[in-house]
Design a protein around this motif. Structure first.
Motif, PDB file in Angstrom:
ATOM      1  N   TYR A 172       0.821  -1.212   0.000  1.00  0.00           N
ATOM      2  CA  TYR A 172       0.000   0.000   0.000  1.00  0.00           C
ATOM      3  C   TYR A 172       0.855   1.263   0.000  1.00  0.00           C
ATOM      4  O   TYR A 172       0.672   2.167  -0.820  1.00  0.00           O
ATOM      5  N   TYR A 173       1.807   1.327   0.902  1.00  0.00           N
ATOM      6  CA  TYR A 173       2.667   2.517   1.001  1.00  0.00           C
ATOM      7  C   TYR A 173       3.476   2.720  -0.276  1.00  0.00           C
ATOM      8  O   TYR A 173       3.564   3.833  -0.809  1.00  0.00           O
ATOM      9  N   GLU A 174       4.061   1.660  -0.771  1.00  0.00           N
ATOM     10  CA  GLU A 174       4.908   1.755  -1.954  1.00  0.00           C
ATOM     11  C   GLU A 174       4.114   2.204  -3.174  1.00  0.00           C
ATOM     12  O   GLU A 174       4.604   2.986  -3.999  1.00  0.00           O
ATOM     13  N   ARG A 175       2.884   1.741  -3.290  1.00  0.00           N
ATOM     14  CA  ARG A 175       2.054   2.147  -4.425  1.00  0.00           C
ATOM     15  C   ARG A 175       1.598   3.601  -4.298  1.00  0.00           C
ATOM     16  O   ARG A 175       1.458   4.305  -5.298  1.00  0.00           O
ATOM     17  N   LEU A 176       1.387   4.026  -3.057  1.00  0.00           N
ATOM     18  CA  LEU A 176       1.027   5.437  -2.859  1.00  0.00           C
ATOM     19  C   LEU A 176       2.153   6.368  -3.308  1.00  0.00           C
ATOM     20  O   LEU A 176       1.910   7.448  -3.850  1.00  0.00           O
ATOM     21  N   LEU A 177       3.395   5.956  -3.052  1.00  0.00           N
ATOM     22  CA  LEU A 177       4.532   6.794  -3.401  1.00  0.00           C
ATOM     23  C   LEU A 177       4.622   7.069  -4.893  1.00  0.00           C
ATOM     24  O   LEU A 177       4.998   8.169  -5.309  1.00  0.00           O
ATOM     25  N   VAL A 178       4.304   6.090  -5.700  1.00  0.00           N
ATOM     26  CA  VAL A 178       4.478   6.234  -7.152  1.00  0.00           C
ATOM     27  C   VAL A 178       3.187   6.639  -7.855  1.00  0.00           C
ATOM     28  O   VAL A 178       3.188   6.831  -9.076  1.00  0.00           O
ATOM     29  N   SER A 179       2.109   6.762  -7.097  1.00  0.00           N
ATOM     30  CA  SER A 179       0.833   7.084  -7.729  1.00  0.00           C
ATOM     31  C   SER A 179       0.601   8.595  -7.782  1.00  0.00           C
ATOM     32  O   SER A 179       0.881   9.317  -6.824  1.00  0.00           O
ATOM     33  N   LYS A 180       0.080   9.063  -8.908  1.00  0.00           N
ATOM     34  CA  LYS A 180      -0.279  10.474  -9.048  1.00  0.00           C
ATOM     35  C   LYS A 180      -1.685  10.738  -8.517  1.00  0.00           C
ATOM     36  O   LYS A 180      -1.987  11.844  -8.088  1.00  0.00           O
ATOM     37  N   ASP A 181      -2.528   9.730  -8.578  1.00  0.00           N
ATOM     38  CA  ASP A 181      -3.893   9.849  -8.063  1.00  0.00           C
ATOM     39  C   ASP A 181      -4.038   8.866  -6.909  1.00  0.00           C
ATOM     40  O   ASP A 181      -4.263   7.671  -7.110  1.00  0.00           O
ATOM     41  N   ARG A 182      -3.912   9.346  -5.675  1.00  0.00           N
ATOM     42  CA  ARG A 182      -3.858   8.472  -4.512  1.00  0.00           C
ATOM     43  C   ARG A 182      -5.234   8.087  -3.973  1.00  0.00           C
ATOM     44  O   ARG A 182      -5.349   7.094  -3.253  1.00  0.00           O
ATOM     45  N   GLN A 183      -6.250   8.859  -4.307  1.00  0.00           N
ATOM     46  CA  GLN A 183      -7.558   8.591  -3.723  1.00  0.00           C
ATOM     47  C   GLN A 183      -8.101   7.204  -4.075  1.00  0.00           C
ATOM     48  O   GLN A 183      -8.626   6.508  -3.190  1.00  0.00           O
TER      49      GLN A 183
END
Length: 240
Positions: A168-179
């Motif tokens: 979850y954390y790692e994907r949030l870091l690389v995502s432009k749209d976090r919602q």
């Protein structure tokens, strides 16, 4: 001779319902109010008992890890024990306190102190099983984030495992749209069956208490843990 008519069977008198059943059937609003209050008192007491044990367990595991690390760093004489130190300690501790202090758990406690050397930086809302799960996260920043997010989102241990497992954390870091990721995470947590045993009681806690795994812990709702009581940030080193 005509046959004699058969005597009519005697009807057994109806038994009166026990006084207790009558009382239950006629429970008044005042009685229901009393019963409700007693349930709340008992549930609250069980919550406090479980939280208190949880707090002591985290503090104990941190202190055990501290003593082991301090001993291992104490010089050549202590280094002579080498890798056999934990196994030797485990033989003595498990004989006296149960398998909650076997070599595997002692390694967890040592790692716990090494990764969280500052007692005051720990989050008091988390259980020992939360911290054992966090030990699997190698990156310091990710580990700190998962720790804080577990508190902010009130994740039980299963939810924390789920979020770590899905990166979850790692994907949030690389995502432009976090919602969308946050919505997905919330949906994943909501799908998990929630129970107080998921949040605070696992076999780990029973092992710490030296109780058999078949022991039943009281059922109660757990919402938010209470803060840890003051604990010395550096326990006295073990005497050689």
């Amino acid at each position: 001779m005509p046959a004699k008519p058969k005597p009519k069977p005697k009807l057994k008198p109806k038994r009166k319902p026990p006084a207790q059943a009558v009382a239950v059937a006629r429970a008044t609003p005042a009685f229901e109010g009393l019963l409700h209050n007693l349930r709340e008192v008992i549930r609250a007491a069980r919550q406090q008992a479980l939280r208190a044990v949880d707090v002591v367990q985290v503090r104990t595991c941190w202190a055990v890890g501290h003593h082991i690390v301090e001993f291992e760093q104490g010089g050549a004489a202590r280094a002579a024990y080498g890798r056999g130190l934990l196994d030797r300690l485990a033989r003595h501790l498990t004989a006296e306190f149960g398998k909650g202090f076997d070599a595997r758990n002692l390694r967890h406690m040592r790692s716990f102190y090494q990764l969280f050397p500052n007692w005051n930086a720990l989050r008091s809302e988390l259980s020992w099983t939360h911290y054992r799960t966090l030990l699997r996260v190698e990156e310091t920043a990710a580990r700190q984030w998962y720790m804080n997010e577990a508190v902010a989102q009130n994740w039980n241990t299963r939810a924390l495992e789920r979020q770590i497992g899905t990166l979850y954390y790692e994907r949030l870091l690389v995502s432009k749209d976090r919602q969308p990721l946050r919505d997905e995470a919330a949906k994943n947590v909501a799908a998990l069956p929630l129970s107080p045993r998921d949040f605070v009681r696992e076999s780990v806690l029973l092992e710490f208490l030296g109780l058999p795994n078949s022991a039943l812990l009281p059922s109660c709702g757990i919402h938010r843990r209470q803060p840890l009581h003051a604990c010395p940030s550096a326990p006295r080193p073990v005497t050689p």
